[in-house]
Design a protein around this motif. Sequence first.
Motif, PDB file in Angstrom:
ATOM      1  N   LYS A 176       0.955  -1.087   0.085  1.00  0.00           N
ATOM      2  CA  LYS A 176       0.165  -0.058   0.154  1.00  0.00           C
ATOM      3  C   LYS A 176       0.797   1.352   0.127  1.00  0.00           C
ATOM      4  CE  LYS A 176      -1.810   1.340   4.006  1.00  0.00           C
ATOM      5  NZ  LYS A 176      -1.160   2.035   5.265  1.00  0.00           N
ATOM      6  N   HIS A 206      -0.769  -5.460   5.927  1.00  0.00           N
ATOM      7  CA  HIS A 206       0.102  -6.411   6.926  1.00  0.00           C
ATOM      8  C   HIS A 206      -0.771  -6.658   8.034  1.00  0.00           C
ATOM      9  CE1 HIS A 206       0.563  -2.420   8.881  1.00  0.00           C
ATOM     10  NE2 HIS A 206       0.907  -3.293  10.287  1.00  0.00           N
ATOM     11  N   TYR A 207      -1.973  -6.086   8.223  1.00  0.00           N
ATOM     12  CA  TYR A 207      -2.899  -6.317   9.320  1.00  0.00           C
ATOM     13  C   TYR A 207      -3.388  -7.813   8.848  1.00  0.00           C
ATOM     14  CZ  TYR A 207      -3.307  -2.441  12.484  1.00  0.00           C
ATOM     15  OH  TYR A 207      -3.006  -1.710  13.315  1.00  0.00           O
ATOM     16  N   LYS A 210      -1.218 -10.587  10.918  1.00  0.00           N
ATOM     17  CA  LYS A 210      -1.117 -10.576  12.241  1.00  0.00           C
ATOM     18  C   LYS A 210      -2.215 -11.996  12.624  1.00  0.00           C
ATOM     19  CE  LYS A 210      -0.956  -5.313  12.792  1.00  0.00           C
ATOM     20  NZ  LYS A 210       0.306  -5.133  13.675  1.00  0.00           N
ATOM     21  N   GLU A 244      -2.978   4.741  17.973  1.00  0.00           N
ATOM     22  CA  GLU A 244      -1.491   4.714  17.915  1.00  0.00           C
ATOM     23  C   GLU A 244      -1.020   5.965  18.502  1.00  0.00           C
ATOM     24  OE1 GLU A 244       0.696   3.462  14.034  1.00  0.00           O
ATOM     25  OE2 GLU A 244      -1.200   4.760  13.253  1.00  0.00           O
ATOM     26  N   ILE A 246       2.107   7.045  18.504  1.00  0.00           N
ATOM     27  CA  ILE A 246       3.109   7.956  17.573  1.00  0.00           C
ATOM     28  C   ILE A 246       2.167   8.827  16.701  1.00  0.00           C
ATOM     29  CG2 ILE A 246       4.894   6.013  17.712  1.00  0.00           C
ATOM     30  CD1 ILE A 246       3.838   5.222  14.694  1.00  0.00           C
ATOM     31  N   ARG A 251       7.292  10.425   8.163  1.00  0.00           N
ATOM     32  CA  ARG A 251       6.550  10.428   6.992  1.00  0.00           C
ATOM     33  C   ARG A 251       5.458  11.452   6.833  1.00  0.00           C
ATOM     34  NH1 ARG A 251       3.261   5.899   8.570  1.00  0.00           N
ATOM     35  NH2 ARG A 251       2.901   5.072   6.283  1.00  0.00           N
ATOM     36  N   ASP A 263      -4.674   6.160   5.166  1.00  0.00           N
ATOM     37  CA  ASP A 263      -3.734   5.494   5.570  1.00  0.00           C
ATOM     38  C   ASP A 263      -4.177   3.934   6.408  1.00  0.00           C
ATOM     39  OD1 ASP A 263      -0.819   5.114   6.101  1.00  0.00           O
ATOM     40  OD2 ASP A 263      -1.186   5.889   8.312  1.00  0.00           O
ATOM     41  N   ILE A 264      -5.150   4.105   7.052  1.00  0.00           N
ATOM     42  CA  ILE A 264      -5.452   3.038   8.043  1.00  0.00           C
ATOM     43  C   ILE A 264      -7.071   2.525   7.731  1.00  0.00           C
ATOM     44  CG2 ILE A 264      -6.047   2.472  10.518  1.00  0.00           C
ATOM     45  CD1 ILE A 264      -3.167   2.984  10.534  1.00  0.00           C
ATOM     46  N   HIS A 268      -6.541  -1.374   6.706  1.00  0.00           N
ATOM     47  CA  HIS A 268      -6.533  -2.180   7.967  1.00  0.00           C
ATOM     48  C   HIS A 268      -7.983  -2.060   8.521  1.00  0.00           C
ATOM     49  CE1 HIS A 268      -2.527  -1.873   6.891  1.00  0.00           C
ATOM     50  NE2 HIS A 268      -2.167  -0.696   7.684  1.00  0.00           N
ATOM     51  N   LYS A 368      -3.870   8.936  15.188  1.00  0.00           N
ATOM     52  CA  LYS A 368      -2.534   9.098  15.747  1.00  0.00           C
ATOM     53  C   LYS A 368      -2.298  10.046  16.805  1.00  0.00           C
ATOM     54  CE  LYS A 368      -0.399   7.729  11.727  1.00  0.00           C
ATOM     55  NZ  LYS A 368       0.618   6.283  11.753  1.00  0.00           N
ATOM     56  N   ARG A 373      -1.138   2.743  22.174  1.00  0.00           N
ATOM     57  CA  ARG A 373      -1.170   2.061  20.737  1.00  0.00           C
ATOM     58  C   ARG A 373      -1.975   0.705  21.246  1.00  0.00           C
ATOM     59  NH1 ARG A 373       2.289  -2.563  18.845  1.00  0.00           N
ATOM     60  NH2 ARG A 373       1.982  -2.682  16.529  1.00  0.00           N
ATOM     61  N   GLN A 407      -3.796  -6.104  19.149  1.00  0.00           N
ATOM     62  CA  GLN A 407      -2.532  -5.807  19.755  1.00  0.00           C
ATOM     63  C   GLN A 407      -2.509  -4.674  20.764  1.00  0.00           C
ATOM     64  OE1 GLN A 407      -0.711  -4.676  15.972  1.00  0.00           O
ATOM     65  NE2 GLN A 407      -1.226  -2.713  16.140  1.00  0.00           N
TER      66      GLN A 407
HETATM   67  C1  BG6 Z   1       0.782   1.343   8.317  1.00  0.00           C
HETATM   68  C2  BG6 Z   1       0.528   3.017   8.383  1.00  0.00           C
HETATM   69  O1  BG6 Z   1      -0.012   0.615   7.307  1.00  0.00           O
HETATM   70  O2  BG6 Z   1       0.261   0.800   9.458  1.00  0.00           O
HETATM   71  C3  BG6 Z   1       1.081   3.766   9.417  1.00  0.00           C
HETATM   72  O3  BG6 Z   1       0.883   3.355   7.102  1.00  0.00           O
HETATM   73  C4  BG6 Z   1       0.741   2.772  10.667  1.00  0.00           C
HETATM   74  O4  BG6 Z   1       0.774   4.874   9.592  1.00  0.00           O
HETATM   75  C5  BG6 Z   1       0.919   1.268  10.572  1.00  0.00           C
HETATM   76  O5  BG6 Z   1       1.698   3.459  11.701  1.00  0.00           O
HETATM   77  C6  BG6 Z   1       0.348   0.658  12.024  1.00  0.00           C
HETATM   78  O6  BG6 Z   1       0.645  -0.651  11.975  1.00  0.00           O
HETATM   79  P1  BG6 Z   1       0.744  -1.501  13.327  1.00  0.00           P
HETATM   80  O7  BG6 Z   1       1.273  -3.035  12.678  1.00  0.00           O
HETATM   81  O8  BG6 Z   1       1.823  -0.744  14.118  1.00  0.00           O
HETATM   82  O9  BG6 Z   1      -0.412  -1.284  13.850  1.00  0.00           O
END
Ligand code: BG6
Length: 517
Positions: A176, A206-207, A210, A244, A246, A251, A263-264, A268, A368, A373, A407
């Motif tokens: 992505k 990537h979600y 998990k 999150e 952070i 970025r 983004d999310i 995700h 964010k 988190r 998580q």
């Molecule tokens: C990414 C986003 O796809 O996922 C980021 O671009 C985000 O902004 C991240 O911080 C979060 O991933 P995870 O695995 O830490 O929940």
Amino acid sequence: MSAVAPTIEPNPLREGLEQERVPDASCLVIFGASGDLTHRKLLPALYSLAHDGLLPAGQTIIGFSRPDYTDEAFRMDVREACNKYARTRPVDDAVWENFAKGLFYVRGDFTEPGAYLRLKQKLEECDRSRGTGGRRIYYLAVPPNFFPVICEFLGGEGMVNDPERGGPFTRAIIEKPFGHDLESARELNRVAVSTFRERQVFRIDHYLGKETVQNLLVLRFANGIFEPFWNRQYIDHVQFTVAESIGVEKRGGYFDSAGITRDIVQNHLLQLVSLFAMEPPVAFEANAVRDEKVKVIRALREFPKGREHELAVRGQYTAGSVLGEKAPGYLQEENVKPNSRTETFSALKLFVDNWRWADVPFYIRAGKRLPKRVTDISIHFRPAPYPLFNKGTSVKTQPNVLAIRIQPDEGISLKFDSKVPGPSVRTAPVSMEFRYATSFGAEPPEAYERLLLETMLGDSTLFARRDEVETAWAWLDPLLNTWASDSRPPDSYAAGTWGPESADALIERDGRKWRRP
Ligand code: BG6
């Protein structure tokens, strides 16, 4: 005549999940080998797979990017990254020795024809020396504007094998963002399928890698007790939170042109919603699972034109403090436009308009610079129909909540009311807990480990299909356009809080509250 028992042929579409699968050795080429994703995630994940004995002998990894490295310098760089980020760190000398033998580097610009010839040569050498048999995986860890040129060269140089013709596999992994909106996503997909067939394309979210996200399917479909109440008859509403602590880190440039919803939420969060809400698939097989997921996205109710604000809230953080540390406001972050209206928080109320979920609100939020988190799904059940207990007191029985913690502190808890010990019948909420760490005693593998292995195995169940991505954009585009044409700034929230007040109002108007995960 004696009766003959019918033989039941195994149905290849219903094979289900095998326990252990070992891929054939291939050459994995990482375009963008000097980038952050490669260092933090991809190479450490590959090393951890090697550490756990999950990579086939001969598996080869070729880094491709602009800086001028030798194979040796690349290996040192990879070792450093693995020592810093791999789940299985520090690097073990014996594992490393073997792993490093399969690491190579090709220097090149993505637009330079000579670089693809050098790459082709290296690939052929590896086929001879490492037994990779012409099998290729191209990982495009690059910004999407490079997709067309890379695809064009790979196709033009005859480096992509069409699976229709048989022979060794070629696969492409793309990262992505899959576009900025429906139109750009369609264009990216058009580019991808002009060189590869859809079944050769692995779109990483990537979600989906998990463990806890995959466990959502196991929870629902490996147990008999949950499915009967997984519907509008028993469920009052569902909450999804991706929080999150952070900010945008380094970025700012990318994030400022995207915002949290692109983004999310588009990826995700909608993956979580679709896995949560989908119908049981006929098999744990790529297209069967993805067919069901895409139906959920198709059933998402459109935002009512002119009344979007009733269902959608956006926010932007101002200076504050997170986890005891001072945090700057979004507008002070590096590479963010000083008058940016990009949202760093969004909360939406969705409806999945189908028989199972009609009129059950799904409240979803992502942000964010929130207090911590945490990714969490909570299912809030309808209350007991008639209050038998706590009569004459102000104590109310509490609705049951099943909370799935994606998580950190992965686990599942069920909240229910229990009798408080003593002569009178008073109730109080208690909870039943399952925790991965205590039940299985092992740290779950990183999402990228699983996803890289699945690509080597050629199983795309855990990857986003073209229609999923496009359907998600088609649903979200009108809202994003409305926000883009709104000259008001997003609602503000101080860094370290749970988003703007309007997000609380969104759910409180319905007589509900956000659960504090
Ligand atoms: C990414 C986003 O796809 O996922 C980021 O671009 C985000 O902004 C991240 O911080 C979060 O991933 P995870 O695995 O830490 O929940």
